[in-house]
Scaffold this active site. Structure first.
Site, mmCIF file in Angstrom:
data_model
loop_
_atom_site.group_PDB
_atom_site.id
_atom_site.type_symbol
_atom_site.label_atom_id
_atom_site.label_comp_id
_atom_site.label_asym_id
_atom_site.label_seq_id
_atom_site.Cartn_x
_atom_site.Cartn_y
_atom_site.Cartn_z
ATOM 1 N N CYS A 132 0.843 -1.191 0.000
ATOM 2 C CA CYS A 132 0.000 0.000 0.000
ATOM 3 C C CYS A 132 0.880 1.244 0.000
ATOM 4 C CB CYS A 132 -0.969 0.002 1.179
ATOM 5 S SG CYS A 132 -0.303 0.602 2.734
ATOM 6 N N GLU A 133 0.465 2.236 -0.765
ATOM 7 C CA GLU A 133 1.275 3.440 -0.907
ATOM 8 C C GLU A 133 1.192 4.356 0.316
ATOM 9 O OE1 GLU A 133 -1.706 6.446 -3.319
ATOM 10 O OE2 GLU A 133 -0.398 5.143 -4.487
ATOM 11 N N HIS A 134 0.288 4.068 1.232
ATOM 12 C CA HIS A 134 0.146 4.915 2.414
ATOM 13 C C HIS A 134 1.105 4.528 3.531
ATOM 14 C CE1 HIS A 134 -4.165 5.293 0.750
ATOM 15 N NE2 HIS A 134 -3.435 6.297 0.322
ATOM 16 N N HIS A 135 1.321 3.215 3.715
ATOM 17 C CA HIS A 135 2.196 2.762 4.804
ATOM 18 C C HIS A 135 3.314 1.849 4.326
ATOM 19 C CE1 HIS A 135 -1.825 3.563 6.656
ATOM 20 N NE2 HIS A 135 -1.070 4.227 7.516
ATOM 21 N N GLN A 169 -5.674 -0.454 -3.675
ATOM 22 C CA GLN A 169 -6.382 -1.541 -4.351
ATOM 23 C C GLN A 169 -7.296 -1.003 -5.431
ATOM 24 O OE1 GLN A 169 -7.973 -4.590 -1.801
ATOM 25 N NE2 GLN A 169 -9.523 -5.199 -3.278
ATOM 26 N N HIS A 219 -5.351 -6.326 3.691
ATOM 27 C CA HIS A 219 -4.403 -5.225 3.853
ATOM 28 C C HIS A 219 -3.744 -5.334 5.226
ATOM 29 C CE1 HIS A 219 -5.871 -2.560 0.434
ATOM 30 N NE2 HIS A 219 -6.663 -3.621 0.410
ATOM 31 N N CYS A 252 -1.857 -3.341 6.595
ATOM 32 C CA CYS A 252 -1.863 -2.078 7.333
ATOM 33 C C CYS A 252 -3.069 -2.021 8.272
ATOM 34 C CB CYS A 252 -1.866 -0.884 6.382
ATOM 35 S SG CYS A 252 -3.256 -0.832 5.245
#
Length: 207
Positions: free
Chosen positions: A96-99, A137, A165, A167
């Site tokens: 995931c690009e956030h975490h 996603q 996920h 995260c």
């Protein structure tokens, strides 16, 4: 060592991206080790920065590939077949690009041929290409569908992703075992609820 300037495929603004040197990347990993309270000089961690950078080269190799190259040639000899082609249960892992934490799931990709078909392994390779990038996603679902639609030009495309996920399960609310479902439809699938229901039943998601 000078930074290497590399143009990643499908950059939204088309601008080249300056990629740091390997030494700079390894130094960044060492900084993170210090930040979490570790000693990068201890025996077990001496080679960790090099290992992490080498692993990242593989995990994020999708930035160096283009969908058209992965999909390759198509075949026109289909013996009159014009119904749905479905490749289901394509296992993938992305981040995931956030975490930058793993996302693990399965992809189901279907299309309605318009005189041409792909080698079935090409669809799995397309999913893998986009999985080897930082992702959401929702974005990955659309990217696979758009690339297949753009390259093959079928009558319809359907892409479904079902993934866990980490995260969510490793941090934050720590929801164990939950999964996220995304689906997108192109062409004749887009406005055909019956076809959408059929695809969902074929992949085991329908009622």
């Amino acid at each position: 060592m000078e930074a290497v300037v590399k143009k990643f495929p499908e950059k939204t603004d088309g601008a080249p991206v300056a990629r740091p040197s390997r030494a700079e990347a390894e130094a960044a990993v060492e900084t993170l080790l210090r930040w979490i309270g570790e000693d990068p000089a201890r025996e077990g961690l001496k080679e960790t920065p090099k290992r992490v950078v080498k692993a990242y080269e593989e995990l994020f190799a999708g930035y160096d590939e283009k969908p058209a190259d992965v999909l390759g040639r198509t075949f026109e000899e289909v013996a009159g077949y014009n119904d749905v082609v479905l490749v289901r249960d394509i296992k993938f892992h992305t981040h995931c690009e956030h975490h930058m934490v793993p996302v693990i799931g399965r992809a189901h990709v279907a299309y309605l041929p318009d005189g041409r078909v792909l080698g079935l392994s090409k669809i799995a390779r397309l999913v893998d290409l986009y999985a080897r990038r930082l992702q959401t996603q929702e974005a990955m679902t659309a990217q696979v569908a758009d690339a297949l639609d753009r390259t093959l030009k079928p009558r319809g495309v359907a892409v479904i992703l079902d993934a866990e996920h980490l995260c969510m399960s490793m941090r934050g609310i720590r929801s164990q075992g939950s999964s996220t479902f995304t689906a997108t439809y192109r062409g004749s699938f887009a406005d055909d609820a019956a076809q959408q229901d059929r695809i969902l039943r074929l992949v085991g998601c329908g009622g």
